[in-house]
Design an enzyme around this catalytic site. Sequence first.
Site, PDB file in Angstrom:
ATOM      1  N   THR A   1       0.736  -1.428  -0.371  1.00  0.00           N
ATOM      2  CA  THR A   1      -0.138   0.003  -0.155  1.00  0.00           C
ATOM      3  C   THR A   1       0.726   1.353  -0.135  1.00  0.00           C
ATOM      4  O   THR A   1       2.069   1.427   0.436  1.00  0.00           O
ATOM      5  CB  THR A   1      -1.155  -0.083   1.056  1.00  0.00           C
ATOM      6  OG1 THR A   1      -2.097   1.112   1.583  1.00  0.00           O
ATOM      7  CG2 THR A   1      -0.106  -0.530   2.437  1.00  0.00           C
ATOM      8  N   ASP A   2       0.534   2.332  -0.172  1.00  0.00           N
ATOM      9  CA  ASP A   2       1.022   3.363  -0.690  1.00  0.00           C
ATOM     10  C   ASP A   2       1.331   3.853   1.145  1.00  0.00           C
ATOM     11  O   ASP A   2       2.272   5.368   1.687  1.00  0.00           O
ATOM     12  CB  ASP A   2       0.182   4.450  -1.302  1.00  0.00           C
ATOM     13  CG  ASP A   2      -1.157   5.139  -1.234  1.00  0.00           C
ATOM     14  OD1 ASP A   2      -1.582   4.587  -0.065  1.00  0.00           O
ATOM     15  OD2 ASP A   2      -1.451   5.618  -1.728  1.00  0.00           O
ATOM     16  N   GLU A   3       0.093   3.939   2.007  1.00  0.00           N
ATOM     17  CA  GLU A   3       0.232   4.594   2.992  1.00  0.00           C
ATOM     18  C   GLU A   3       1.412   4.224   3.722  1.00  0.00           C
ATOM     19  O   GLU A   3       1.563   5.186   5.625  1.00  0.00           O
ATOM     20  CB  GLU A   3      -1.263   3.631   4.274  1.00  0.00           C
ATOM     21  CG  GLU A   3      -2.439   3.599   3.186  1.00  0.00           C
ATOM     22  CD  GLU A   3      -3.505   3.472   4.378  1.00  0.00           C
ATOM     23  OE1 GLU A   3      -3.499   3.091   5.366  1.00  0.00           O
ATOM     24  OE2 GLU A   3      -4.215   3.547   3.792  1.00  0.00           O
TER      25      GLU A   3
ATOM     26  N   LYS B   1       2.232  -3.242   7.734  1.00  0.00           N
ATOM     27  CA  LYS B   1       2.679  -3.642   6.481  1.00  0.00           C
ATOM     28  C   LYS B   1       3.688  -2.956   5.614  1.00  0.00           C
ATOM     29  O   LYS B   1       4.621  -3.949   4.888  1.00  0.00           O
ATOM     30  CB  LYS B   1       1.339  -2.877   4.432  1.00  0.00           C
ATOM     31  CG  LYS B   1      -0.554  -3.114   4.966  1.00  0.00           C
ATOM     32  CD  LYS B   1      -0.426  -4.430   4.241  1.00  0.00           C
ATOM     33  CE  LYS B   1       0.139  -4.687   2.819  1.00  0.00           C
ATOM     34  NZ  LYS B   1      -0.381  -6.042   2.327  1.00  0.00           N
TER      35      LYS B   1
ATOM     36  N   TYR C   1      -1.971  -0.427  10.803  1.00  0.00           N
ATOM     37  CA  TYR C   1      -2.154  -0.859   9.512  1.00  0.00           C
ATOM     38  C   TYR C   1      -0.832  -0.440   8.824  1.00  0.00           C
ATOM     39  O   TYR C   1       0.113  -1.640   7.975  1.00  0.00           O
ATOM     40  CB  TYR C   1      -3.387  -0.865   8.761  1.00  0.00           C
ATOM     41  CG  TYR C   1      -3.558  -0.902   7.729  1.00  0.00           C
ATOM     42  CD1 TYR C   1      -3.584  -2.379   6.933  1.00  0.00           C
ATOM     43  CD2 TYR C   1      -3.016  -0.001   6.302  1.00  0.00           C
ATOM     44  CE1 TYR C   1      -3.107  -2.580   5.396  1.00  0.00           C
ATOM     45  CE2 TYR C   1      -3.611   0.069   5.209  1.00  0.00           C
ATOM     46  CZ  TYR C   1      -3.127  -1.296   4.545  1.00  0.00           C
ATOM     47  OH  TYR C   1      -3.525  -1.502   3.230  1.00  0.00           O
TER      48      TYR C   1
HETATM   49  P1  NAD Z   1      -9.142  -7.255   2.111  1.00  0.00           P
HETATM   50  O1  NAD Z   1      -9.563  -7.251   3.584  1.00  0.00           O
HETATM   51  O2  NAD Z   1     -10.846  -7.194   1.404  1.00  0.00           O
HETATM   52  O3  NAD Z   1      -9.255  -8.782   1.853  1.00  0.00           O
HETATM   53  C1  NAD Z   1      -8.640  -9.911   2.254  1.00  0.00           C
HETATM   54  C2  NAD Z   1      -8.139 -11.163   2.912  1.00  0.00           C
HETATM   55  O4  NAD Z   1      -7.248 -12.309   2.627  1.00  0.00           O
HETATM   56  C3  NAD Z   1      -9.894 -12.006   3.197  1.00  0.00           C
HETATM   57  O5  NAD Z   1      -9.969 -12.332   2.064  1.00  0.00           O
HETATM   58  C4  NAD Z   1      -9.076 -12.302   4.081  1.00  0.00           C
HETATM   59  O6  NAD Z   1     -10.936 -13.735   4.309  1.00  0.00           O
HETATM   60  C5  NAD Z   1      -7.806 -12.915   3.775  1.00  0.00           C
HETATM   61  N1  NAD Z   1      -7.075 -13.292   4.958  1.00  0.00           N
HETATM   62  C6  NAD Z   1      -7.034 -12.203   5.806  1.00  0.00           C
HETATM   63  N2  NAD Z   1      -6.214 -12.698   6.697  1.00  0.00           N
HETATM   64  C7  NAD Z   1      -5.315 -13.917   6.303  1.00  0.00           C
HETATM   65  C8  NAD Z   1      -4.843 -15.042   7.102  1.00  0.00           C
HETATM   66  N3  NAD Z   1      -3.665 -15.112   8.414  1.00  0.00           N
HETATM   67  N4  NAD Z   1      -4.657 -16.006   6.229  1.00  0.00           N
HETATM   68  C9  NAD Z   1      -5.346 -16.023   5.148  1.00  0.00           C
HETATM   69  N5  NAD Z   1      -5.622 -14.863   4.922  1.00  0.00           N
HETATM   70  C10 NAD Z   1      -6.208 -14.015   5.127  1.00  0.00           C
HETATM   71  O7  NAD Z   1      -8.383  -6.603   1.484  1.00  0.00           O
HETATM   72  P2  NAD Z   1      -8.377  -5.894  -0.432  1.00  0.00           P
HETATM   73  O8  NAD Z   1      -9.230  -4.920  -0.046  1.00  0.00           O
HETATM   74  O9  NAD Z   1      -8.701  -7.037  -0.985  1.00  0.00           O
HETATM   75  O10 NAD Z   1      -6.819  -6.131  -0.149  1.00  0.00           O
HETATM   76  C11 NAD Z   1      -6.105  -6.678  -0.587  1.00  0.00           C
HETATM   77  C12 NAD Z   1      -4.497  -6.555   0.281  1.00  0.00           C
HETATM   78  O11 NAD Z   1      -4.002  -5.516  -1.225  1.00  0.00           O
HETATM   79  C13 NAD Z   1      -4.182  -6.638   1.385  1.00  0.00           C
HETATM   80  O12 NAD Z   1      -2.395  -6.959   0.771  1.00  0.00           O
HETATM   81  C14 NAD Z   1      -3.321  -4.620   0.550  1.00  0.00           C
HETATM   82  O13 NAD Z   1      -3.204  -4.373   2.254  1.00  0.00           O
HETATM   83  C15 NAD Z   1      -3.448  -4.777  -0.252  1.00  0.00           C
HETATM   84  N6  NAD Z   1      -4.326  -2.934  -0.225  1.00  0.00           N
HETATM   85  C16 NAD Z   1      -5.653  -3.020  -0.610  1.00  0.00           C
HETATM   86  C17 NAD Z   1      -5.879  -1.375  -0.671  1.00  0.00           C
HETATM   87  C18 NAD Z   1      -6.962  -1.324  -0.909  1.00  0.00           C
HETATM   88  O14 NAD Z   1      -7.579   0.201  -1.581  1.00  0.00           O
HETATM   89  N7  NAD Z   1      -8.070  -2.045  -0.449  1.00  0.00           N
HETATM   90  C19 NAD Z   1      -5.123  -0.481  -1.613  1.00  0.00           C
HETATM   91  C20 NAD Z   1      -3.420  -1.109  -1.759  1.00  0.00           C
HETATM   92  C21 NAD Z   1      -2.977  -2.248  -1.361  1.00  0.00           C
HETATM   93  O1  DAU Z   2      -4.244   3.775   0.432  1.00  0.00           O
HETATM   94  C1  DAU Z   2      -4.346   2.816   0.084  1.00  0.00           C
HETATM   95  C2  DAU Z   2      -5.084   2.195   1.725  1.00  0.00           C
HETATM   96  O2  DAU Z   2      -6.502   2.852   0.876  1.00  0.00           O
HETATM   97  C3  DAU Z   2      -5.404   0.319   1.785  1.00  0.00           C
HETATM   98  O3  DAU Z   2      -4.036   0.051   2.018  1.00  0.00           O
HETATM   99  C4  DAU Z   2      -5.851  -0.022   2.783  1.00  0.00           C
HETATM  100  O4  DAU Z   2      -6.054  -1.436   2.952  1.00  0.00           O
HETATM  101  C5  DAU Z   2      -7.652   0.719   2.254  1.00  0.00           C
HETATM  102  O5  DAU Z   2      -8.747   0.602   3.615  1.00  0.00           O
HETATM  103  C6  DAU Z   2      -7.221   2.106   2.157  1.00  0.00           C
HETATM  104  O6  DAU Z   2      -7.279   2.510   3.426  1.00  0.00           O
HETATM  105  P1  DAU Z   2      -7.586   4.277   3.944  1.00  0.00           P
HETATM  106  O7  DAU Z   2      -8.092   4.592   5.423  1.00  0.00           O
HETATM  107  O8  DAU Z   2      -7.855   5.576   2.763  1.00  0.00           O
HETATM  108  O9  DAU Z   2      -9.634   3.660   2.966  1.00  0.00           O
HETATM  109  P2  DAU Z   2     -10.872   4.059   3.895  1.00  0.00           P
HETATM  110  O10 DAU Z   2     -11.850   3.778   3.160  1.00  0.00           O
HETATM  111  O11 DAU Z   2     -11.177   3.350   5.109  1.00  0.00           O
HETATM  112  O12 DAU Z   2     -11.281   5.892   3.987  1.00  0.00           O
HETATM  113  C7  DAU Z   2     -10.768   6.427   2.637  1.00  0.00           C
HETATM  114  C8  DAU Z   2     -11.220   7.580   3.946  1.00  0.00           C
HETATM  115  O13 DAU Z   2     -12.357   8.200   4.180  1.00  0.00           O
HETATM  116  C9  DAU Z   2     -10.128   8.304   4.822  1.00  0.00           C
HETATM  117  O14 DAU Z   2      -9.649   9.311   5.230  1.00  0.00           O
HETATM  118  C10 DAU Z   2     -10.880   7.975   5.730  1.00  0.00           C
HETATM  119  C11 DAU Z   2     -12.196   8.504   5.589  1.00  0.00           C
HETATM  120  N1  DAU Z   2     -13.997   7.677   5.874  1.00  0.00           N
HETATM  121  C12 DAU Z   2     -13.565   6.600   6.187  1.00  0.00           C
HETATM  122  C13 DAU Z   2     -14.656   5.803   6.482  1.00  0.00           C
HETATM  123  C14 DAU Z   2     -14.952   4.487   6.435  1.00  0.00           C
HETATM  124  C15 DAU Z   2     -14.773   9.162   5.966  1.00  0.00           C
HETATM  125  O15 DAU Z   2     -14.622  10.526   6.155  1.00  0.00           O
HETATM  126  N2  DAU Z   2     -15.854   8.010   6.891  1.00  0.00           N
HETATM  127  C16 DAU Z   2     -15.703   7.190   6.599  1.00  0.00           C
HETATM  128  O16 DAU Z   2     -16.762   6.193   7.406  1.00  0.00           O
END
Ligand code: NAD
Ligand code: DAU
Length: 355
Positions: free
Chosen positions: A133-135, A163, A159
């Site tokens: 992630t970019d975080e 990561k 989180y």
């Molecule tokens: P998600 O939470 O939707 O899915 C995570 C999956 O991993 C689930 O299916 C869960 O059951 C599985 N999992 C969790 N713990 C596990 C374990 N110990 N063993 C096996 N499986 C396990 O997450 P996502 O949003 O699809 O993100 C996927 C990946 O991409 C993550 O590594 C996250 O950090 C990264 N990522 C997410 C975003 C985003 O915006 N969602 C952006 C950048 C990177």
């Molecule tokens: O940047 C990549 C990341 O983006 C991933 O690594 C994470 O897995 C993914 O969850 C996401 O993180 P964020 O914290 O940015 O996503 P989230 O959807 O939780 O929130 C997006 C923005 O919106 C953040 O600034 C918080 C705000 N927010 C979120 C929720 C859920 C609100 O204002 N209200 C809300 O109810």
Amino acid sequence: MTILVTGGAGFIGSNFVLDWIAAGGEKVVNLDKLTYAGNLANLASLASNPKHAFVRGDIGDRELLAKLFAEHAPRAVVHFAAESHVDRSIHGPAAFVQTNMVGTFELLEATRAYWNTLADDARSRFRFLHVSTDEVYGSLGENDPGFSETTPYAPNSPYSASKAGSDHLVRAYHHTYGFPAVTTNCSNNYGPYQFPEKLIPLMVANALEGRDLPVYGDGRQVRDWLYVSDHCEAIRVALERGRPGETYNVGGNSERRNLEVVHALCDALDKLRPRAGGHRSLIKFVTDRPGHDRRYAIDATKISTELGWTPRETFETGLERTIRWYLDNAAWVAQVKSGEYRNWLDANYGKRSAA
Ligand code: NAD
Ligand code: DAU
């Protein structure tokens, strides 16, 4: 040929598996623990497809991993499995350290042991694609340039720290053992099958039920948004052409303030599902997230110039597709919100948990 995908029942993982198989990719062995975020309904269209083998299990289970490597001899691992929600990491960081750091460590160890057994040719072609992630880079000021691959790590939430820890392990495995890992650091994804705890699906689900739309703090935080299938394509490209030991930042060139995102979503819903008073009237400013990062932005020059990847969707086209998907798949949202999907999983997969 086979690839091993971890976390392939989650949001991005399931989109990746669906896109991979649709694009004619080889068989996927999908290892997922099925936490609250894992949902096999996402993969229902692959239920009887021999190119998809689902295994319920933990990436921290080294014995299970050794068994899977011996049985399937994958040519690559694509590692999505993680705890992924920042708010949950604030309330309970332990699971994040366990899965994202310890779990990734166990996966690296098991993969390295398998990789060491491969013949020269297979060993040199093998890849471990770590999805991050970019975080990990922390928070930007209003006028700072976007994160590049050389931006120093400065994670601010449990989180992002977990990561960052996993990224460092992956880096060290390449540096120390020559382990062929490639890492991608991506911005905020959105699209089909995203669990309605994250901003966009939460807002859509609440708006459709006429509930409050909770905007944290002043709503002026900035995220860079990428449609999920664009991320999946970037991962495929990095897997095939990325250089071992390198990291690639992936972003959508779509910086938006949170409030802008919520407004765009309300306005789109006003057209598709009109509501008296309009959806914007549901917006409610609530207490800010502790340690809330102010701004993320990505400089994706490296993946674009080296690997030729650029996103296909703009924020506007991606958001419209996403909203339409949630409208067309109200049953999926209802099952997730009621928890019914978990009963279905237990009934269908509980007894088939991998041993
Ligand atoms: P998600 O939470 O939707 O899915 C995570 C999956 O991993 C689930 O299916 C869960 O059951 C599985 N999992 C969790 N713990 C596990 C374990 N110990 N063993 C096996 N499986 C396990 O997450 P996502 O949003 O699809 O993100 C996927 C990946 O991409 C993550 O590594 C996250 O950090 C990264 N990522 C997410 C975003 C985003 O915006 N969602 C952006 C950048 C990177
Ligand atoms: O940047 C990549 C990341 O983006 C991933 O690594 C994470 O897995 C993914 O969850 C996401 O993180 P964020 O914290 O940015 O996503 P989230 O959807 O939780 O929130 C997006 C923005 O919106 C953040 O600034 C918080 C705000 N927010 C979120 C929720 C859920 C609100 O204002 N209200 C809300 O109810």
